[in-house]
Design a protein around this motif. Sequence first.
Motif, short mmCIF file in Angstrom:
data_model
loop_
_atom_site.label_atom_id
_atom_site.label_comp_id
_atom_site.label_asym_id
_atom_site.label_seq_id
_atom_site.Cartn_x
_atom_site.Cartn_y
_atom_site.Cartn_z
N ALA A 15 0.83 -1.20 0.00
CA ALA A 15 0.00 0.00 0.00
C ALA A 15 0.86 1.26 0.00
O ALA A 15 0.61 2.20 -0.75
CB ALA A 15 -0.94 0.00 1.21
N GLY A 276 -4.57 0.27 3.14
CA GLY A 276 -4.17 -1.11 3.36
C GLY A 276 -4.83 -1.73 4.58
O GLY A 276 -5.87 -1.28 5.05
N ALA A 298 -5.12 -3.25 -0.84
CA ALA A 298 -3.96 -2.41 -0.56
C ALA A 298 -3.64 -1.51 -1.74
O ALA A 298 -3.37 -0.31 -1.59
CB ALA A 298 -2.75 -3.28 -0.21
N ALA A 302 -4.75 2.54 -1.97
CA ALA A 302 -3.60 3.44 -2.11
C ALA A 302 -3.78 4.37 -3.30
O ALA A 302 -3.43 5.56 -3.23
CB ALA A 302 -2.33 2.62 -2.28
#
Length: 402
Positions: A15, A276, A298, A302
Amino acid sequence: MSTPSDVLVVGASAAGLAVTENLRRKGYRGRITLLGEEEVAPYDRPPLSKQVLAGTWEAERTQLRTRDVLDALDAELALGERAVALDADTRTVRTASGAELRAEAVVLATGLHARRLPGLTGVAGVHVLRTLDDAGRLREELLKAERVVVVGDGVLGAEIAATARLMGVDVTMVGPQGAPMQEQLGHDIARRLAALHTEHGVRLRPDTLVDGLETADGHVTGVRQGDGEILPADLVVTAVGGTPATDWLTDSGLALRDGVECDSRCRAADGIYAAGDVARFHHEGLGRSLRLENRTNATEQAMLVAANILGEDRAYRPVPYFWTDQLGVKIQVYGLPTPAATVHIVEGDTEQGRFVAQYVDEEGRPIAVLGWNMPKQARQHRQRLLDRYAPAPRVEPAATPS
């Protein structure tokens, strides 16, 4: 908030790396610092319990990016630096070495700590699996082991048991559920997974709690069940889930509840975001908070965090997804199955070992889709879940001219 002049990403994870890459991809030219507790560059965790543990991958293959690619990001990579405190008001992170790092935007991507059961630590031959180092140590001992007990029957426990069995080790999996991964798959599919493990020689001890260990000369010799029965073992792996790595945030001023509490933009406070496994966010489609522990989340979370840091103001409304590979079977799950859901086979044949299952709630609405060795077809059926998990944003009608 205007575009920040600098960004600090705490957690050199999948992430954390994805936040950094997406900031650069979107044209951000400010300073980025990627802070990581481990000494190694960002790597992928899903292969640890499968390819790395089995020895079909070398550790280097788990690296998410080569050194040249990391250098091209023009980010300061601070590895082997553990964050120990955060002042949310000033967005200042203190590390174990005494360094203080401040940025206009901070992203928390510290992931999980492997949960350890009381009484199952401090004994030789007892392992957890969370890091690349964990996988290396566990593989080394698996190659010498004769009898392994895996404590935990979730995704990780089932994957470890499957890998160890394919390596020729005698494996027993102990867990509190009626069948492996029952919480994630529901009763019917979990029973099929149990049958798969049994067919391959994994001994299952469902509905079973562990009371402690038997040892000799400081080394594990067995696992003691709640009813007093001893399961012989010269190697024990505890795979009982993880806890969000938020211990260092206790006095930060952030809201913590099984993760870092965030709004639908994955924002925990002004200028502070989370992504994440550690992030608990408000899912607008479901109308409740959610924390997801999987590789796909993740990356996707992100990407959204990077966009919001740059002012895009987007809500995170994913269709939850995870996959697992065990004993020659690929299982993919979209949505959130529940034990109470009704399961219908909508494509394929269970007897042939290739099918797609749809989970519906008590009102007959689809809530999840599972593919068993049918990845393409499962993705196609995922479309039925979009109205529930990721509804199209509401468009306000244009004002009528007066």
